[in-house]
Design a protein around this motif. Structure first.
Motif, short mmCIF file in Angstrom:
data_model
loop_
_atom_site.label_atom_id
_atom_site.label_comp_id
_atom_site.label_asym_id
_atom_site.label_seq_id
_atom_site.Cartn_x
_atom_site.Cartn_y
_atom_site.Cartn_z
N LEU A 73 42.76 -28.70 60.04
CA LEU A 73 43.84 -28.71 61.02
C LEU A 73 43.36 -28.19 62.38
O LEU A 73 43.77 -28.69 63.43
CB LEU A 73 45.02 -27.90 60.50
N SER A 74 42.47 -27.21 62.36
CA SER A 74 41.92 -26.69 63.62
C SER A 74 41.09 -27.75 64.32
O SER A 74 41.13 -27.88 65.55
CB SER A 74 41.06 -25.46 63.36
N LEU A 111 42.25 -26.43 54.54
CA LEU A 111 43.18 -27.09 55.46
C LEU A 111 43.16 -26.45 56.84
O LEU A 111 43.39 -27.12 57.84
CB LEU A 111 44.59 -27.07 54.88
N SER A 112 42.88 -25.15 56.90
CA SER A 112 42.80 -24.48 58.20
C SER A 112 41.67 -25.04 59.05
O SER A 112 41.85 -25.26 60.25
CB SER A 112 42.59 -22.97 58.01
N LEU A 114 49.27 -23.37 59.69
CA LEU A 114 49.64 -23.42 58.27
C LEU A 114 50.58 -22.28 57.90
O LEU A 114 51.43 -22.44 57.02
CB LEU A 114 48.39 -23.38 57.39
N GLY A 164 44.36 -23.70 63.05
CA GLY A 164 44.82 -24.31 61.80
C GLY A 164 45.45 -23.31 60.86
O GLY A 164 46.48 -23.58 60.23
#
Length: 185
Positions: free
Chosen positions: A84-85, A80-81, A62, A58
């Protein structure tokens, strides 16, 4: 002589000191492969393996999607990382399920490592093209800035900030414990 524009795909300044975050992701991905095959029962496997699955894909994605420093704050980038991961890693496994390799340790390990390296390289390239690229934080400067913000908070905001930090730390510790010491049965 052949003229190559500054931001050509052929030229790229490699600055590991400036872009230590993405270089670390690439190096740790290769180190995880070595540790899994050299020391399969090592605790290092869990320590590097958790961020390898839950953070690196993620964060690297990003860095490709949002190379500018003004796009996201550090806290947003970290949150967000993780999200998203958690979305990317199962998709890799889903894709491997339809290949002859299947879902086993080696295909997942090498696929995620290749994904992490490719996204990190893409992030390095996108940072090179950015006017004001996001650069990883300097820990001392960041600590002083957040400490000043915390001191400026009053009463209930300060208490809520402490409770939030404690809850985040305890959930990370609980996650590491659950993954490192799974229940039998």
């Amino acid at each position: 002589w052949i003229y190559i524009p500054k931001h050509s795909p052929i030229t790229m300044n490699l600055r590991p000191r400036r872009d230590w975050d993405l270089w670390s992701i690439m190096c740790l991905s290769f180190l995880l492969i070595l540790f899994i095959y050299a020391l399969p029962d090592s605790v290092v496997r869990v320590v590097i393996g958790l961020p390898f699955i839950l953070f690196f894909p993620g964060y690297a994605a990003l860095s490709v999607l949002f190379p500018e420093g003004k796009d996201l704050e550090i806290i947003e980038r970290i949150a967000l990382s993780f999200g998203l991961s958690i979305a990317i890693s199962p998709l890799v496994g889903f894709g491997l399920n339809y290949t002859p390799f299947g879902i086993r340790l080696a295909p997942i390990l090498f696929s995620l490592a290749a994904l992490n390296v490719a996204l990190s390289a893409g992030g390095l390239y996108r940072r090179e093209l950015a006017e004001a690229p996001y650069l990883p934080f300097d820990p001392v400067v960041t600590w002083k800035r957040y400490e000043a913000q915390f001191r400026a908070e009053k009463g209930l905001d300060r208490v809520l900030t402490v409770i939030l930090v404690i809850s985040i730390i305890s959930s990370v510790v609980a996650l590491v414990y659950v993954v490192a010491i799974p229940r039998q049965g």
